[in-house]
Design a protein around this motif. Structure first.
Motif, PDB file in Angstrom:
ATOM      1  N   GLN A 104      -7.528  -4.476  10.965  1.00  0.00           N
ATOM      2  CA  GLN A 104      -6.378  -4.211  11.840  1.00  0.00           C
ATOM      3  C   GLN A 104      -6.097  -2.701  11.871  1.00  0.00           C
ATOM      4  N   PRO A 105      -6.153  -2.058  13.049  1.00  0.00           N
ATOM      5  CA  PRO A 105      -6.011  -0.592  13.125  1.00  0.00           C
ATOM      6  C   PRO A 105      -4.707  -0.045  12.549  1.00  0.00           C
ATOM      7  N   ILE A 106      -3.598  -0.805  12.665  1.00  0.00           N
ATOM      8  CA  ILE A 106      -2.300  -0.298  12.189  1.00  0.00           C
ATOM      9  C   ILE A 106      -2.324  -0.048  10.697  1.00  0.00           C
ATOM     10  N   TYR A 107      -3.254  -0.715   9.959  1.00  0.00           N
ATOM     11  CA  TYR A 107      -3.322  -0.520   8.511  1.00  0.00           C
ATOM     12  C   TYR A 107      -3.721   0.912   8.138  1.00  0.00           C
ATOM     13  N   ALA A 108      -4.385   1.604   9.059  1.00  0.00           N
ATOM     14  CA  ALA A 108      -4.758   2.995   8.780  1.00  0.00           C
ATOM     15  C   ALA A 108      -3.521   3.856   8.562  1.00  0.00           C
ATOM     16  N   TRP A 141       0.819  -1.213   0.000  1.00  0.00           N
ATOM     17  CA  TRP A 141       0.000   0.000   0.000  1.00  0.00           C
ATOM     18  C   TRP A 141       0.854   1.264   0.000  1.00  0.00           C
ATOM     19  N   MET A 142       1.980   1.217   0.668  1.00  0.00           N
ATOM     20  CA  MET A 142       2.797   2.429   0.805  1.00  0.00           C
ATOM     21  C   MET A 142       3.826   2.608  -0.301  1.00  0.00           C
ATOM     22  N   PHE A 143       4.024   1.613  -1.143  1.00  0.00           N
ATOM     23  CA  PHE A 143       5.110   1.703  -2.115  1.00  0.00           C
ATOM     24  C   PHE A 143       4.964   2.887  -3.073  1.00  0.00           C
ATOM     25  N   PRO A 144       3.762   3.225  -3.554  1.00  0.00           N
ATOM     26  CA  PRO A 144       3.654   4.396  -4.443  1.00  0.00           C
ATOM     27  C   PRO A 144       4.107   5.709  -3.803  1.00  0.00           C
ATOM     28  N   TYR A 145       4.274   5.714  -2.483  1.00  0.00           N
ATOM     29  CA  TYR A 145       4.791   6.897  -1.794  1.00  0.00           C
ATOM     30  C   TYR A 145       6.132   7.340  -2.378  1.00  0.00           C
ATOM     31  N   TRP A 165      -8.119   9.228  14.016  1.00  0.00           N
ATOM     32  CA  TRP A 165      -9.467   8.869  13.544  1.00  0.00           C
ATOM     33  C   TRP A 165      -9.496   7.561  12.748  1.00  0.00           C
ATOM     34  N   GLY A 166      -8.457   7.369  11.926  1.00  0.00           N
ATOM     35  CA  GLY A 166      -8.466   6.197  11.061  1.00  0.00           C
ATOM     36  C   GLY A 166      -8.374   4.883  11.805  1.00  0.00           C
ATOM     37  N   ALA A 167      -7.459   4.814  12.789  1.00  0.00           N
ATOM     38  CA  ALA A 167      -7.261   3.558  13.512  1.00  0.00           C
ATOM     39  C   ALA A 167      -8.531   3.108  14.261  1.00  0.00           C
ATOM     40  N   LEU A 176       2.682  15.334   5.546  1.00  0.00           N
ATOM     41  CA  LEU A 176       2.768  13.897   5.811  1.00  0.00           C
ATOM     42  C   LEU A 176       2.399  13.621   7.260  1.00  0.00           C
ATOM     43  N   ASN A 177       2.934  14.418   8.173  1.00  0.00           N
ATOM     44  CA  ASN A 177       2.651  14.211   9.588  1.00  0.00           C
ATOM     45  C   ASN A 177       1.175  14.425   9.901  1.00  0.00           C
ATOM     46  N   VAL A 178       0.580  15.454   9.292  1.00  0.00           N
ATOM     47  CA  VAL A 178      -0.851  15.716   9.516  1.00  0.00           C
ATOM     48  C   VAL A 178      -1.684  14.533   9.023  1.00  0.00           C
ATOM     49  N   ALA A 179      -1.321  14.002   7.861  1.00  0.00           N
ATOM     50  CA  ALA A 179      -2.053  12.856   7.321  1.00  0.00           C
ATOM     51  C   ALA A 179      -1.922  11.634   8.229  1.00  0.00           C
ATOM     52  N   MET A 180      -0.726  11.407   8.782  1.00  0.00           N
ATOM     53  CA  MET A 180      -0.518  10.251   9.657  1.00  0.00           C
ATOM     54  C   MET A 180      -1.161  10.461  11.026  1.00  0.00           C
ATOM     55  N   ILE A 181      -1.174  11.714  11.509  1.00  0.00           N
ATOM     56  CA  ILE A 181      -1.882  12.006  12.763  1.00  0.00           C
ATOM     57  C   ILE A 181      -3.362  11.718  12.595  1.00  0.00           C
TER      58      ILE A 181
END
Length: 521
Positions: free
Chosen positions: A188-192, A133-137, A177-179, A167-172
């Motif tokens: 699995q919450p970590i996937y968020a 999922w993260m590879f296109p990053y 909220w996502g998890a 990036l940090n705002v998106a991960m926060i």
């Protein structure tokens, strides 16, 4: 704008990035703690980050910015614009192929990065899933690096320095909220967090486009095969790719070291990868605020001075950068060695992050702190070679330092576990920086200005006084005993940090150091 103001602007924006990054890590630590799944996320995130450092701010930037600055200095904006179009076209094709291969080969990449995750099948599978999922990053960040190189050459430092905040705002958002949302859906919450990384990459690229359009430097990418051949044969592309080959090896050396360390950590106690990651996030405050800021500002200026054959200006730029490194990195290193536990406790000791996690992260942070001066100095010294389009010398040094670091791992890890990995990196950075400095001195590229001995003595004396204050602060308060008292512990930490800064700078003033000398055109 003076160099100091430019560096200060980049540093302040980088501080905003690191503060939001710290909030991100705090949320992750309190939500997920240090477990097999957090190890899986950290491994999965490191894979596109590793390639980002190869394609983006690593080898590509080291080769692209000096060539870009040189072409603009000698041939003008029109020729520069044409070169950017051709390089962007080649980059787009290369990234497309890389992303396809990366998504398909994710299991092999995860195994190569951290085969120890096989001990936890759920952790290994989670790492593979998140890697895909993260590879296109990597594609987003490579074009961010291309854009940043253009904007920095045009002395538009603000936007490239501010984009990491997104990036940090998106991960926060993903953690806060996502998890919980994923958990409510039975996912699995970590996937968020993987989704947050991908969104952050897209946002970082998006905000740079309007600035490039205003400058008339928006790259025009051609997707036809004939266009690729034309782009590949452009002299600027050839020059960048020629310089990238040794730069790629140099950056690869650093990433190979990271790969080996992650591999070793994955076979140590559960949580070792996460402890190193949390310590590394704290290290990014001084290294990014000072080292990255100086590197961003100095590289295009050094390249322009070299293109104009202004040897005196070139040497003076290096001298100014190194004096700032000593002025600010020495007290930071002292603080990390004497005040590491309070920093880790106040910033991370919440929720699932236990007192044992604090202790383990503290050890790693102190290991990194031992080499902080070297880690920051490299950001000034290496551009001294890149601006001369000499990338081979830093690469040769990096290869030897890699071997030295791994020998130190054999010595330190049996006794210090994961903290030994951090200490080996720190000592290796000091050796690397010293070697680069000697290389510039022997070439006559850098001639120190008078007054270094007195300046160094003033900094060491002031740092020693500051260390006494910090050691007293670390021992006098029970930093692990403030659970549930967020404002009190944060307020006390702020008072200690401000107090240490006052002791340091007042001591320098009393010793006769004039700080205004660092503000220059």
């Amino acid at each position: 704008m003076s160099l100091f103001k430019s560096a200060s602007l980049v540093s302040l924006l980088t501080l905003a990035s690191r503060i939001t990054g710290l909030v991100r890590e705090l949320l992750m630590a309190s939500t997920f703690g240090a477990s097999a799944l957090t190890d899986a996320f950290n491994v999965a995130f490191r894979i596109p980050n590793l390639l980002r450092r190869l394609f983006a701010e690593g080898a590509f930037s080291q080769a692209f910015v000096p060539v870009l600055a040189g072409v603009r200095e000698k041939e003008g904006d029109a020729a520069t614009r044409q070169m950017v179009d051709q390089i962007a076209t080649v980059l787009a094709w290369a990234l497309t192929a890389t992303c396809v291969l990366g998504v398909a080969g994710a299991p092999v990449l995860v195994w190569a990065m951290a085969s120890g995750l096989k001990q936890s099948p759920d952790g290994f599978e989670a790492a593979v899933f998140m890697t895909r999922w993260m590879f296109p990053y990597i594609a987003f960040m490579s074009f961010v690096a291309l854009s940043a190189g253009i904007l920095n050459t045009w002395k538009r430092f603000a936007v490239p320095a501010a984009t990491p905040v997104l990036l940090n705002v998106a991960m926060i958002t993903a953690a806060y909220w996502g998890a919980p949302w994923f958990k409510s859906l039975g996912i699995q919450p970590i996937y968020a967090m993987a989704g947050g990384v991908l969104l952050g990459g897209a946002l970082q690229l998006g905000v740079q486009i309007p600035v490039l359009l205003r400058l008339g430097m928006m790259p025009r990418i051609r997707l036809r095969w004939s266009s690729l051949k034309t782009a590949w044969n452009h002299p600027g592309t050839r020059r960048v790719t020629t310089l990238m080959l040794p730069a790629l090896l140099g950056v690869s050396v650093a990433q190979i070291s990271l790969l080996i360390n992650t591999q070793i950590a994955s076979h140590l106690a559960t949580g070792s990868v996460s402890w190193l990651t949390y310590a590394d996030r704290l290290m990014e405050f001084p290294t990014a605020m000072l080292g990255v800021a100086l590197g961003v500002v100095l590289l295009p200026q050094l390249a322009a001075a070299k293109a104009a054959e202004d040897a005196q200006r070139y040497s003076n730029l290096l001298d100014w950068g190194l004096r700032l490194v000593v002025l600010l990195a020495v007290p930071c290193a002292v603080a990390l060695l004497t005040f590491a536990k309070p920093l880790v406790a106040v910033l991370y000791h919440y929720g699932a992050f236990t007192a044992a996690d604090v202790q383990q992260t503290t050890g790693a942070l102190m290991g990194y702190g031992a080499g902080l001066i070297g880690l920051i100095a490299i950001k000034v010294l290496a551009p001294g070679f890149y601006a001369r389009q000499d990338i081979r010398t830093p690469v040769k040094i990096a290869v030897v330092v890699l071997l030295l670091t791994q020998l130190m791992n054999l010595l330190f890890v049996p006794y210090l576990a994961h903290a030994g990995l951090a200490l080996a990196i720190g000592i290796g950075a000091m050796v690397n920086a010293l070697w680069l400095l000697i290389g510039l001195l022997r070439r006559g590229a850098y001639t120190p200005t008078p007054g270094w001995a007195r300046f160094a003595l003033q900094v060491v004396a002031a740092s020693a006084l500051m260390s006494v204050f910090l050691m007293w602060s670390a021992a006098h308060f029970n930093w692990l005993g403030f659970e549930g008292q967020l404002l009190q512990r944060v307020g006390l930490l702020a008072l200690c940090v401000v107090g240490a800064a006052l002791v340091y700078f007042l001591s320098l003033t009393v010793a006769g150091l004039k700080l205004r000398q660092f503000v220059r055109k």
